[in-house]
Design an enzyme around this catalytic site. Sequence first.
Site, PDB file in Angstrom:
ATOM      1  N   PHE A  28       0.955  -1.360   0.023  1.00 21.86           N
ATOM      2  CA  PHE A  28      -0.050  -0.015   0.139  1.00 21.86           C
ATOM      3  C   PHE A  28       0.783   1.344  -0.105  1.00 21.86           C
ATOM      4  CE2 PHE A  28      -2.268  -3.335   2.520  1.00 21.86           C
ATOM      5  CZ  PHE A  28      -3.204  -3.431   1.778  1.00 21.86           C
ATOM      6  N   VAL A  31       8.608   3.914   0.695  1.00 21.53           N
ATOM      7  CA  VAL A  31       9.069   4.564   1.536  1.00 21.53           C
ATOM      8  C   VAL A  31      10.477   5.246   0.901  1.00 21.53           C
ATOM      9  CG1 VAL A  31      10.365   4.362   3.714  1.00 21.53           C
ATOM     10  CG2 VAL A  31       8.492   3.087   3.291  1.00 21.53           C
ATOM     11  N   ASP A 144       1.021  -8.087  16.246  1.00 20.81           N
ATOM     12  CA  ASP A 144       1.488  -8.433  14.811  1.00 20.81           C
ATOM     13  C   ASP A 144       3.108  -8.666  14.775  1.00 20.81           C
ATOM     14  OD1 ASP A 144       1.180  -9.691  12.308  1.00 20.81           O
ATOM     15  OD2 ASP A 144       1.132  -7.815  11.374  1.00 20.81           O
TER      16      ASP A 144
HETATM   17  N1  LIG Z   1      11.432   4.148   8.512  1.00 26.46           N
HETATM   18  C1  LIG Z   1      12.047   3.136   7.750  1.00 26.46           C
HETATM   19  N2  LIG Z   1      13.291   3.211   7.292  1.00 26.46           N
HETATM   20  C2  LIG Z   1      14.013   2.429   6.279  1.00 26.46           C
HETATM   21  N3  LIG Z   1      13.199   1.660   5.550  1.00 26.46           N
HETATM   22  C3  LIG Z   1      11.952   1.480   5.652  1.00 26.46           C
HETATM   23  C4  LIG Z   1      11.194   2.161   6.813  1.00 26.46           C
HETATM   24  N4  LIG Z   1       9.854   1.783   6.889  1.00 26.46           N
HETATM   25  C5  LIG Z   1       9.714   1.003   5.986  1.00 26.46           C
HETATM   26  N5  LIG Z   1      10.877   0.639   5.423  1.00 26.46           N
HETATM   27  C6  LIG Z   1      11.242   0.002   4.230  1.00 26.46           C
HETATM   28  O1  LIG Z   1       9.929  -0.190   3.438  1.00 26.46           O
HETATM   29  C7  LIG Z   1       9.339  -1.708   3.199  1.00 26.46           C
HETATM   30  C8  LIG Z   1       7.990  -1.172   3.030  1.00 26.46           C
HETATM   31  O2  LIG Z   1       7.452  -0.584   4.111  1.00 26.46           O
HETATM   32  P1  LIG Z   1       5.895  -1.073   4.814  1.00 26.46           P
HETATM   33  O3  LIG Z   1       6.214  -2.713   5.039  1.00 26.46           O
HETATM   34  O4  LIG Z   1       5.836  -0.112   5.955  1.00 26.46           O
HETATM   35  O5  LIG Z   1       5.124  -0.934   3.630  1.00 26.46           O
HETATM   36  P2  LIG Z   1       3.453  -1.339   3.814  1.00 26.46           P
HETATM   37  O6  LIG Z   1       2.616  -1.149   2.407  1.00 26.46           O
HETATM   38  O7  LIG Z   1       2.716  -1.252   4.996  1.00 26.46           O
HETATM   39  O8  LIG Z   1       3.782  -3.173   3.475  1.00 26.46           O
HETATM   40  P3  LIG Z   1       2.961  -4.313   3.607  1.00 26.46           P
HETATM   41  O9  LIG Z   1       3.051  -4.811   2.347  1.00 26.46           O
HETATM   42  O10 LIG Z   1       3.596  -5.227   4.707  1.00 26.46           O
HETATM   43  O11 LIG Z   1       1.598  -3.947   3.987  1.00 26.46           O
HETATM   44  C9  LIG Z   1       9.697  -2.178   4.328  1.00 26.46           C
HETATM   45  O12 LIG Z   1       9.923  -3.543   4.143  1.00 26.46           O
HETATM   46  C10 LIG Z   1      11.198  -1.561   4.607  1.00 26.46           C
HETATM   47  O13 LIG Z   1      12.182  -2.331   3.852  1.00 26.46           O
END
Ligand SMILES: Nc1ncnc2c1ncn2[C@@H]1O[C@H](COP(=O)(O)OP(=O)(O)OP(=O)(O)O)[C@@H](O)[C@H]1O
Length: 518
Positions: A28, A31, A144
């Site tokens: 979704f 970063v 989680d």
């Molecule tokens: N604060 C941060 N600093 C560095 N890298 C980050 C940070 N937050 C997230 N990431 C990187 O970005 C990736 C994706 O972030 P995140 O998992 O929060 O997205 P999401 O869309 O919520 O994921 P999911 O597919 O699990 O729902 C993480 O696996 C990590 O590698």
Amino acid sequence: MSVNFSQKSPLPRIKHLQLGDTVGQGSFAFVKRACLETDPNTVVAVKFVHLPTCAKHGLSEEDVTQEVILQSKCSGHPNVLKVIDCNLSRDFLWIIMEMASGGDLFDKIEPDVGVDAEVARFYYKQLINALDYLHRDCGIAHRDVKPENILLDRNGNLKLADFGLASKFRRKDGTKRVCTDTRGSLPYMAPEIVYSRGYYADLTDVWSCGILLFVLLTGETPWDIPSEEDDHFREFWVNRGKLTSGPWAKLDFTELNLLRKILQPEPTERYSLDQLKSHSWYTNPTAFANEAGICANPRMLSEKLMSRLHISLNDDAIPQNNLKIFNGEAPQHTSTQPAGSHGAHLQRDFSCMEKFAASQLGVSYQASHESAGSDVLYWSQHIQQDMATQQFCEFTERNASFLNPAKLTKFYSTQDVGTILNTLELALLTLKIPVSTGLIRSFSKLTQTCGHEDVFPLTIQVKTKDRKGWDLSGNITLFYLERYVVLLYFNRRKGDPLEWRRLFRSISVLCRDLIFIP
Ligand SMILES: Nc1ncnc2c1ncn2[C@@H]1O[C@H](COP(=O)(O)OP(=O)(O)OP(=O)(O)O)[C@@H](O)[C@H]1O
């Protein structure tokens, strides 16, 4: 799913911040690294959650903001990923967070092997400290806890992230709410959640912490689901936790003793966080941490982490039944039909993967490259220093490098694209993943429409099932680093990250002639 959110909707401008490259991408959100306009040394991470994509999956704006609100309330602990600021624009919720420069924890766990025991203890202690703070000071349960939700800072310290399922378990009057909903990730879930009895969410966090410790120590989860239908869980239950075979055989006496105290199916008999903090496994010091449990020697931690991450490329690493196929008898699964729910197919990469792949090269490469121009010396030096390359070499303390956010599921190749695609196709077929149309044929078609130069980066979308029969999917992106050097980057999109690394390990062994090792 390969989405370019930023192309679909323009990114909002964030006052005082200069956005850099993309360091991570989820279902979704993506970063980006960013720094203060007035001070390039102040680096933060900005997560852009794409609201229309969330809405398509039934997540409201309120759902996603709730996650940030809870995480901000818990931002006062060194082992919780800090939220600095957030706001809504038309299509995005953007969140400024502290930068986790050490990348993801799951990327550092060798499947079936785990991490060094002292490293496991270090992360276990930091997780207990984070949960203790969440439960005691904030009245919030994470709900989680699993390796995918744990990031590392530049010194390798644990940062608990992703509060998407978190909830307030303590009322204002100090009493605890009884939960009845089913949420979490099945292998990490406590049995009382699966059996839908009324339960206390803080106690289920303790159970997940036990499963995480088991994964750190053995490189596998003890069962898929904590219910009687699962053979492994039933065996554990019937024997009252007294198992010493299978993955349990990898644990020593103290580790077994501790895990039995945490993995108590009856929540009232489960150790509390206070009891766990008095257990010798918690109280024994770690060589690279200070008294507060924070890493004081990142080099030693990095060396210990790297010492377990190794992919053998020897003959004996190829399973015998695959060796026969790989030495000449090509399996015939190539299909002219779309790969559908299972298989692989090649396409041009229209997502922001190019920039993402570029960020995987690491700062050291880009800096030296920009200042001195293109030169064989620079890329070979860079590849040599990359932790991803070092996982194919025999470990020596000398070649251990510091942590960085670049993922380890990648390798470099100096072979031509034809050889790379042919070898990859054979590896996928050997692993019983059908390849739609044939990678070379798809490549030729693509070059006819857009020319050889513009066809990169290329992405092979892979969809398969893991050993449990659960969905596993991701992309293998081919990206030119220099004229003669291709980066093959394996990015998981869905499924168990340990299973994704297992797939990467199998493909690496089958493609060992492609891998460039300086
Ligand atoms: N604060 C941060 N600093 C560095 N890298 C980050 C940070 N937050 C997230 N990431 C990187 O970005 C990736 C994706 O972030 P995140 O998992 O929060 O997205 P999401 O869309 O919520 O994921 P999911 O597919 O699990 O729902 C993480 O696996 C990590 O590698």
